[in-house]
Design a protein around this motif. Sequence first.
Motif, PDB file in Angstrom:
ATOM      1  N   LEU A  94     -10.428  -9.572 -28.613  1.00 60.26           N
ATOM      2  CA  LEU A  94      -9.311  -9.598 -27.662  1.00 60.26           C
ATOM      3  C   LEU A  94      -9.821  -9.512 -26.221  1.00 60.26           C
ATOM      4  O   LEU A  94      -9.417 -10.308 -25.360  1.00 60.26           O
ATOM      5  CB  LEU A  94      -8.343  -8.444 -27.964  1.00 60.26           C
ATOM      6  N   CYS A  97     -11.633 -12.796 -25.290  1.00 57.82           N
ATOM      7  CA  CYS A  97     -10.749 -13.947 -25.105  1.00 57.82           C
ATOM      8  C   CYS A  97     -10.014 -13.861 -23.773  1.00 57.82           C
ATOM      9  O   CYS A  97      -9.943 -14.838 -23.025  1.00 57.82           O
ATOM     10  CB  CYS A  97      -9.761 -13.998 -26.269  1.00 57.82           C
ATOM     11  N   LEU A  98      -9.484 -12.674 -23.466  1.00 55.77           N
ATOM     12  CA  LEU A  98      -8.770 -12.502 -22.199  1.00 55.77           C
ATOM     13  C   LEU A  98      -9.716 -12.705 -21.011  1.00 55.77           C
ATOM     14  O   LEU A  98      -9.337 -13.294 -19.990  1.00 55.77           O
ATOM     15  CB  LEU A  98      -8.136 -11.109 -22.130  1.00 55.77           C
ATOM     16  N   ARG A 165      -3.387 -13.811 -20.301  1.00 50.42           N
ATOM     17  CA  ARG A 165      -2.651 -13.221 -21.427  1.00 50.42           C
ATOM     18  C   ARG A 165      -1.716 -14.261 -22.056  1.00 50.42           C
ATOM     19  O   ARG A 165      -1.609 -14.366 -23.282  1.00 50.42           O
ATOM     20  CB  ARG A 165      -1.843 -12.023 -20.919  1.00 50.42           C
ATOM     21  N   ARG A 167      -2.104 -17.407 -22.179  1.00 51.09           N
ATOM     22  CA  ARG A 167      -2.816 -18.553 -22.780  1.00 51.09           C
ATOM     23  C   ARG A 167      -3.980 -18.107 -23.662  1.00 51.09           C
ATOM     24  O   ARG A 167      -4.906 -18.878 -23.886  1.00 51.09           O
ATOM     25  CB  ARG A 167      -3.318 -19.498 -21.687  1.00 51.09           C
ATOM     26  N   SER A 168      -3.931 -16.859 -24.134  1.00 48.92           N
ATOM     27  CA  SER A 168      -5.040 -16.334 -24.938  1.00 48.92           C
ATOM     28  C   SER A 168      -4.803 -16.573 -26.420  1.00 48.92           C
ATOM     29  O   SER A 168      -3.770 -16.189 -26.981  1.00 48.92           O
ATOM     30  CB  SER A 168      -5.185 -14.830 -24.683  1.00 48.92           C
ATOM     31  N   ALA A 169      -5.782 -17.179 -27.082  1.00 51.46           N
ATOM     32  CA  ALA A 169      -5.692 -17.400 -28.533  1.00 51.46           C
ATOM     33  C   ALA A 169      -5.643 -16.065 -29.287  1.00 51.46           C
ATOM     34  O   ALA A 169      -4.812 -15.870 -30.176  1.00 51.46           O
ATOM     35  CB  ALA A 169      -6.889 -18.227 -29.008  1.00 51.46           C
ATOM     36  N   VAL A 170      -6.528 -15.141 -28.940  1.00 59.83           N
ATOM     37  CA  VAL A 170      -6.596 -13.882 -29.697  1.00 59.83           C
ATOM     38  C   VAL A 170      -5.378 -13.005 -29.411  1.00 59.83           C
ATOM     39  O   VAL A 170      -4.855 -12.348 -30.322  1.00 59.83           O
ATOM     40  CB  VAL A 170      -7.914 -13.128 -29.410  1.00 59.83           C
ATOM     41  N   PHE A 171      -4.892 -13.011 -28.170  1.00 59.50           N
ATOM     42  CA  PHE A 171      -3.670 -12.256 -27.862  1.00 59.50           C
ATOM     43  C   PHE A 171      -2.522 -12.759 -28.731  1.00 59.50           C
ATOM     44  O   PHE A 171      -1.748 -11.973 -29.291  1.00 59.50           O
ATOM     45  CB  PHE A 171      -3.326 -12.394 -26.377  1.00 59.50           C
ATOM     46  N   ASP A 172      -2.423 -14.074 -28.884  1.00 61.36           N
ATOM     47  CA  ASP A 172      -1.368 -14.659 -29.731  1.00 61.36           C
ATOM     48  C   ASP A 172      -1.563 -14.276 -31.197  1.00 61.36           C
ATOM     49  O   ASP A 172      -0.610 -13.897 -31.888  1.00 61.36           O
ATOM     50  CB  ASP A 172      -1.372 -16.184 -29.571  1.00 61.36           C
ATOM     51  N   ILE A 173      -2.811 -14.350 -31.676  1.00 64.80           N
ATOM     52  CA  ILE A 173      -3.099 -14.023 -33.084  1.00 64.80           C
ATOM     53  C   ILE A 173      -2.684 -12.586 -33.399  1.00 64.80           C
ATOM     54  O   ILE A 173      -2.140 -12.300 -34.472  1.00 64.80           O
ATOM     55  CB  ILE A 173      -4.616 -14.224 -33.373  1.00 64.80           C
TER      56      ILE A 173
ATOM     57  N   PRO B  86     -14.421 -15.981 -29.124  1.00 63.12           N
ATOM     58  CA  PRO B  86     -13.622 -14.811 -29.537  1.00 63.12           C
ATOM     59  C   PRO B  86     -12.906 -15.023 -30.871  1.00 63.12           C
ATOM     60  O   PRO B  86     -12.868 -14.109 -31.703  1.00 63.12           O
ATOM     61  CB  PRO B  86     -12.636 -14.648 -28.373  1.00 63.12           C
ATOM     62  N   VAL B  87     -12.365 -16.205 -31.108  1.00 64.27           N
ATOM     63  CA  VAL B  87     -11.617 -16.412 -32.355  1.00 64.27           C
ATOM     64  C   VAL B  87     -12.521 -16.385 -33.585  1.00 64.27           C
ATOM     65  O   VAL B  87     -12.071 -16.032 -34.681  1.00 64.27           O
ATOM     66  CB  VAL B  87     -10.789 -17.725 -32.340  1.00 64.27           C
ATOM     67  N   ILE B 129      -3.738 -23.497 -25.799  1.00 63.64           N
ATOM     68  CA  ILE B 129      -4.376 -22.722 -24.722  1.00 63.64           C
ATOM     69  C   ILE B 129      -4.671 -23.578 -23.494  1.00 63.64           C
ATOM     70  O   ILE B 129      -4.793 -23.057 -22.394  1.00 63.64           O
ATOM     71  CB  ILE B 129      -5.660 -21.978 -25.196  1.00 63.64           C
ATOM     72  N   ARG B 137       1.139 -23.351 -30.531  1.00 62.92           N
ATOM     73  CA  ARG B 137       0.815 -21.960 -30.210  1.00 62.92           C
ATOM     74  C   ARG B 137      -0.613 -21.841 -29.688  1.00 62.92           C
ATOM     75  O   ARG B 137      -1.439 -22.752 -29.882  1.00 62.92           O
ATOM     76  CB  ARG B 137       1.012 -21.071 -31.437  1.00 62.92           C
ATOM     77  N   ASN B 138      -0.941 -20.704 -29.086  1.00 63.88           N
ATOM     78  CA  ASN B 138      -2.294 -20.493 -28.567  1.00 63.88           C
ATOM     79  C   ASN B 138      -3.303 -20.183 -29.672  1.00 63.88           C
ATOM     80  O   ASN B 138      -4.459 -20.574 -29.597  1.00 63.88           O
ATOM     81  CB  ASN B 138      -2.292 -19.328 -27.574  1.00 63.88           C
ATOM     82  N   GLY B 139      -2.869 -19.430 -30.671  1.00 62.61           N
ATOM     83  CA  GLY B 139      -3.806 -18.936 -31.684  1.00 62.61           C
ATOM     84  C   GLY B 139      -3.922 -19.842 -32.892  1.00 62.61           C
ATOM     85  O   GLY B 139      -3.463 -20.993 -32.876  1.00 62.61           O
TER      86      GLY B 139
END
Lengths: 187, 187
Positions: A94, A97-98, A165, A167-173, B86-87, B129, B137-139
């Motif tokens: 997290l 990614c941010l 935040r 556009r973050s992949a991990v924040f979304d996950i 990160p992912v 993203i 979605r971003n994730g």
Amino acid sequence: MTTTENPVRNGVDTATLFATLDAVKGNPEIAKFQFRASNRWVSGTHNQSTVHGFYGATQEMTHEQPWTFDADHPAVLVGKDNGPTPVEYVLHALAACLTAGLANIAAARGVNLTEVESTVEGDIDLLGIFGLSDEVRNGFEQIKVSFKVKGDDPEKLRQVVDQSRQRSAVFDIITNRVPVTVEVDAG
Amino acid sequence: MTTTENPVRNGVDTATLFATLDAVKGNPEIAKFQFRASNRWVSGTHNQSTVHGFYGATQEMTHEQPWTFDADHPAVLVGKDNGPTPVEYVLHALAACLTAGLANIAAARGVNLTEVESTVEGDIDLLGIFGLSDEVRNGFEQIKVSFKVKGDDPEKLRQVVDQSRQRSAVFDIITNRVPVTVEVDAG
């Protein structure tokens, strides 16, 4: 100063970043990626993952080298402490990614960064995974991320963090649901 | 064979595992943990997290050593490939959590393991993203985990994997929502 005059900002090659965005606009297939990890049990709660190959930009690719990571539980959780716990890797992911997004977005907006630090804290009540309470979830109850950012105008820096935040992949996950299927070959 | 006769199974000290569960039943405060990661931006999308201290069993604790992990984007995503994305760390965390749980649950049930391997694949469309589509979605759109497990009776092994999924912290974090707050000091 325009982007053309300073194509690298915050260590981000903004010319290539914008060229990549243009390429994706021209062919959205480029944007379809699959990332992977393979894991091998060692003993007890100790296991090891390797990250190397991935699919993206319409082809199979590999990172420049394979990376291997150990995970384990600490002694207080009946492990041997050969590596961080799996949930600590989630907190790292997290923050990473941010922070990556922050650097990219700041560069794209012409905002200079000099320092970015963050701490991530995740609260978890192990009554859930121990199966000792039906009312306690297995995962984190909440996560708190604290950023310390230095560079240009503070208001611009706050806006960049906010956009990262969003556009973050991990924040979304973490904050939304991802469907996960688990298949087992026990043959 | 009873647990008393064979307290270590699959590398899991089952006697200590059961004693820990009994201790938590006696004092649920022991089960409240806080895990942490601290991250520092290096350059561009490259950043580094450190994992060391955590709170648990009613006290501040540390792992036996601090661990540091690099994250970056690959060249195709305008990074320098100094570490996994990160992912990919999220995929590693999922495999690690399910595998650690599998070893613990198998040991607690008297099921022997000889080999556990898994691969985790996460599909992501970067139009999200990149901000190029409001519908993506971003994730990860979906994640697939494939286990290969060897040891005792296949049906028992499948049940152990299923129970691990039901008691996995990271599986819960990914498949359900965790509230995340982001604070910024841009002073």
